[in-house]
Design a protein around this motif. Sequence first.
Motif, PDB file in Angstrom:
ATOM      1  N   ILE A   1       0.976  -1.645   0.243  1.00  0.00           N
ATOM      2  CA  ILE A   1      -0.079   0.132  -0.207  1.00  0.00           C
ATOM      3  C   ILE A   1       1.332   1.442   0.179  1.00  0.00           C
ATOM      4  O   ILE A   1       0.359   2.211   0.214  1.00  0.00           O
ATOM      5  N   GLY A   2       1.698   0.908  -0.053  1.00  0.00           N
ATOM      6  CA  GLY A   2       3.146   1.797  -0.447  1.00  0.00           C
ATOM      7  C   GLY A   2       4.329   1.943   0.508  1.00  0.00           C
ATOM      8  O   GLY A   2       4.593   0.767  -0.069  1.00  0.00           O
ATOM      9  N   PRO A   3       4.401   3.045   1.311  1.00  0.00           N
ATOM     10  CA  PRO A   3       5.209   2.312   2.207  1.00  0.00           C
ATOM     11  C   PRO A   3       5.950   1.188   3.085  1.00  0.00           C
ATOM     12  O   PRO A   3       6.389   0.947   4.247  1.00  0.00           O
ATOM     13  N   SER A   4       4.909   0.357   3.162  1.00  0.00           N
ATOM     14  CA  SER A   4       4.405  -0.620   4.125  1.00  0.00           C
ATOM     15  C   SER A   4       3.047  -1.692   3.662  1.00  0.00           C
ATOM     16  O   SER A   4       2.392  -1.635   2.160  1.00  0.00           O
ATOM     17  N   SER A   5       2.805  -2.502   4.221  1.00  0.00           N
ATOM     18  CA  SER A   5       2.130  -3.643   3.594  1.00  0.00           C
ATOM     19  C   SER A   5       0.679  -3.916   3.986  1.00  0.00           C
ATOM     20  O   SER A   5       0.964  -3.903   5.538  1.00  0.00           O
ATOM     21  N   LYS A   6      -0.438  -4.099   4.071  1.00  0.00           N
ATOM     22  CA  LYS A   6      -1.594  -5.026   4.771  1.00  0.00           C
ATOM     23  C   LYS A   6      -2.367  -6.116   4.112  1.00  0.00           C
ATOM     24  O   LYS A   6      -1.613  -6.578   2.682  1.00  0.00           O
ATOM     25  N   GLU A   7      -3.406  -6.002   4.471  1.00  0.00           N
ATOM     26  CA  GLU A   7      -3.941  -7.704   5.031  1.00  0.00           C
ATOM     27  C   GLU A   7      -4.585  -6.656   3.110  1.00  0.00           C
ATOM     28  O   GLU A   7      -5.030  -5.879   2.543  1.00  0.00           O
ATOM     29  N   CYS A   8      -5.023  -7.664   2.031  1.00  0.00           N
ATOM     30  CA  CYS A   8      -6.131  -7.491   0.776  1.00  0.00           C
ATOM     31  C   CYS A   8      -7.449  -6.254   0.505  1.00  0.00           C
ATOM     32  O   CYS A   8      -7.773  -5.420   0.400  1.00  0.00           O
ATOM     33  N   ASP A   9      -8.387  -7.201   2.485  1.00  0.00           N
ATOM     34  CA  ASP A   9      -9.583  -7.186   2.510  1.00  0.00           C
ATOM     35  C   ASP A   9      -9.797  -7.157   3.864  1.00  0.00           C
ATOM     36  O   ASP A   9      -8.970  -8.422   4.977  1.00  0.00           O
ATOM     37  N   THR A  10     -10.753  -7.321   4.304  1.00  0.00           N
ATOM     38  CA  THR A  10     -11.329  -7.583   5.177  1.00  0.00           C
ATOM     39  C   THR A  10     -12.510  -7.701   4.831  1.00  0.00           C
ATOM     40  O   THR A  10     -13.577  -7.388   3.970  1.00  0.00           O
ATOM     41  N   THR A  11     -13.363  -8.748   5.946  1.00  0.00           N
ATOM     42  CA  THR A  11     -15.189  -8.804   6.032  1.00  0.00           C
ATOM     43  C   THR A  11     -15.908  -7.901   6.490  1.00  0.00           C
ATOM     44  O   THR A  11     -17.532  -7.273   5.692  1.00  0.00           O
ATOM     45  N   GLY A  12     -15.278  -6.275   6.480  1.00  0.00           N
ATOM     46  CA  GLY A  12     -16.266  -5.346   7.403  1.00  0.00           C
ATOM     47  C   GLY A  12     -17.021  -5.981   8.417  1.00  0.00           C
ATOM     48  O   GLY A  12     -16.767  -6.691   9.204  1.00  0.00           O
ATOM     49  N   THR A  13     -17.857  -4.901   8.987  1.00  0.00           N
ATOM     50  CA  THR A  13     -18.352  -4.854  10.735  1.00  0.00           C
ATOM     51  C   THR A  13     -20.097  -5.349   9.604  1.00  0.00           C
ATOM     52  O   THR A  13     -20.638  -5.760   9.011  1.00  0.00           O
TER      53      THR A  13
ATOM     54  N   GLY B   1     -13.144  15.611  15.763  1.00  0.00           N
ATOM     55  CA  GLY B   1     -13.141  16.581  16.805  1.00  0.00           C
ATOM     56  C   GLY B   1     -14.237  17.746  15.836  1.00  0.00           C
ATOM     57  O   GLY B   1     -14.378  19.198  16.302  1.00  0.00           O
ATOM     58  N   GLY B   2     -14.713  16.674  15.728  1.00  0.00           N
ATOM     59  CA  GLY B   2     -16.124  17.467  15.639  1.00  0.00           C
ATOM     60  C   GLY B   2     -16.674  18.493  14.285  1.00  0.00           C
ATOM     61  O   GLY B   2     -17.434  18.675  13.604  1.00  0.00           O
ATOM     62  N   THR B   3     -15.220  17.492  12.962  1.00  0.00           N
ATOM     63  CA  THR B   3     -15.204  18.528  12.023  1.00  0.00           C
ATOM     64  C   THR B   3     -16.162  17.310  11.000  1.00  0.00           C
ATOM     65  O   THR B   3     -16.342  18.188   9.694  1.00  0.00           O
ATOM     66  N   GLY B   4     -15.856  16.633  11.065  1.00  0.00           N
ATOM     67  CA  GLY B   4     -16.722  15.295  10.403  1.00  0.00           C
ATOM     68  C   GLY B   4     -14.940  15.033   9.630  1.00  0.00           C
ATOM     69  O   GLY B   4     -15.263  14.236   8.454  1.00  0.00           O
ATOM     70  N   LEU B   5     -14.670  15.302   9.719  1.00  0.00           N
ATOM     71  CA  LEU B   5     -13.757  15.174   8.787  1.00  0.00           C
ATOM     72  C   LEU B   5     -11.998  15.161   9.171  1.00  0.00           C
ATOM     73  O   LEU B   5     -11.852  14.835  10.114  1.00  0.00           O
ATOM     74  N   VAL B   6     -11.282  13.755   8.834  1.00  0.00           N
ATOM     75  CA  VAL B   6     -10.231  12.565   9.760  1.00  0.00           C
ATOM     76  C   VAL B   6      -9.590  12.201   8.207  1.00  0.00           C
ATOM     77  O   VAL B   6      -9.138  12.100   7.291  1.00  0.00           O
ATOM     78  N   THR B   7      -7.962  12.832   8.388  1.00  0.00           N
ATOM     79  CA  THR B   7      -6.827  12.444   7.789  1.00  0.00           C
ATOM     80  C   THR B   7      -6.058  11.523   8.269  1.00  0.00           C
ATOM     81  O   THR B   7      -5.350  10.786   9.564  1.00  0.00           O
ATOM     82  N   ARG B   8      -5.724  10.520   7.171  1.00  0.00           N
ATOM     83  CA  ARG B   8      -5.416   9.275   7.829  1.00  0.00           C
ATOM     84  C   ARG B   8      -4.171   8.927   6.209  1.00  0.00           C
ATOM     85  O   ARG B   8      -3.939   9.188   5.062  1.00  0.00           O
ATOM     86  N   THR B   9      -2.834   8.049   6.851  1.00  0.00           N
ATOM     87  CA  THR B   9      -2.233   7.770   5.819  1.00  0.00           C
ATOM     88  C   THR B   9      -2.102   6.026   6.056  1.00  0.00           C
ATOM     89  O   THR B   9      -0.615   5.461   5.214  1.00  0.00           O
ATOM     90  N   ASP B  10      -2.845   5.463   6.437  1.00  0.00           N
ATOM     91  CA  ASP B  10      -2.475   4.318   6.608  1.00  0.00           C
ATOM     92  C   ASP B  10      -3.628   3.192   5.731  1.00  0.00           C
ATOM     93  O   ASP B  10      -3.876   2.303   6.114  1.00  0.00           O
ATOM     94  N   LEU B  11      -4.372   3.993   4.645  1.00  0.00           N
ATOM     95  CA  LEU B  11      -5.138   2.816   4.139  1.00  0.00           C
ATOM     96  C   LEU B  11      -4.830   2.901   2.759  1.00  0.00           C
ATOM     97  O   LEU B  11      -4.370   3.826   1.681  1.00  0.00           O
ATOM     98  N   GLY B  12      -4.485   1.834   2.060  1.00  0.00           N
ATOM     99  CA  GLY B  12      -4.090   1.592   0.980  1.00  0.00           C
ATOM    100  C   GLY B  12      -5.010   2.076  -0.290  1.00  0.00           C
ATOM    101  O   GLY B  12      -4.737   2.780  -0.978  1.00  0.00           O
TER     102      GLY B  12
END
Length: 326
Positions: free
Chosen positions: A133-145, A266-277
């Motif tokens: 997924i770039g600088p790292s790796s992760k599982e292909c997918d999940t089943t979800g919730t 923080g109440g903004t409805g916005l989150v920044t992430r760098t771990d999602l492929g």
Amino acid sequence: MSYKGPDFDPPQTARRSPLRRPLTVALAALVPGALIGWGVYAAVGGGTDDTGGAVASSTSASSPATSPASASPGTTDDGKRPTGTSPSASEPGSKPAQPPASGPLAGKVVVIDPGHNPGNFKHPAEINRQVEIGPSSKECDTTGTATNAGWPEAEFTLDVAHRLRDLLRAQGATVKLTQDGDRPWGPCVDERARIGNEAHADAAISLHADGSAAGNRGFHVILPGSVHGGAADTRPIVGRSADLGERIAGNFVRATGSAPSNYVGGGTGLVTRTDLGGLNLSTVPKVFIECGNMRDSKDAALLTSGAWRQKAARGMSEGIVGFLRG
């Protein structure tokens, strides 16, 4: 999506940066009025404290009266056939051909990524294998919730994807789905990103619902952070993706009456992430949206309502239209 498993680690603490400004661009024009309206609506008995105006107050996650999992064919509260039944060519669960492009979004391409796949649980070896997924790796997918009553996130995302697709096509956009229940599992997160890239999408959105603790409520939009490593380089899309996400968040509040998340952002409805492929590997403007928490009974009552899902799709559509029209 649940924060347990691949591509769904606990979100990073909201960080203040030029890329993670609160709702200041398009959202600044949208959210204040929407949140005021939401507050007034909640004060008189509506809003997210019960059903967001879409479901009767007696609806609960344990017995969703309008859930596709429990309704008879053709009896959802908005007249749409529940996911999993056999639709006719005119129904939203079908796969009609893209009509000739006309309308304000003619020439624009939108890729919708319905999170997970209803068949993932049958293919643990495939979805657990590592992908880059770039600088790292992760599982292909999940089943979800799933809701506490057992309605899967993967069914929710497909239903909303169909509704959103129809709304965007009505505006003239060419719409592509990363999967439409037409494959036994997947695609993996790297392929999901690649589908949007190869389509040269003008905008892409990945649809999810969270699996957090009860009491955690509301939606949040996940923006890509700056990632540069391996096959990932989000730097060219960070700014445009933030604009897309802010517009979607503001319109989602207005269309659904739902409040931004009370547990991330923080109440903004916005989150920044760098771990999602799906974000790291995207070369086109892209965001994720967690429409609500399937493990909270009040949020689940909304998520299992066809009428509310239509409102959610409309809010996303209006945000995307605003982004594409500038």
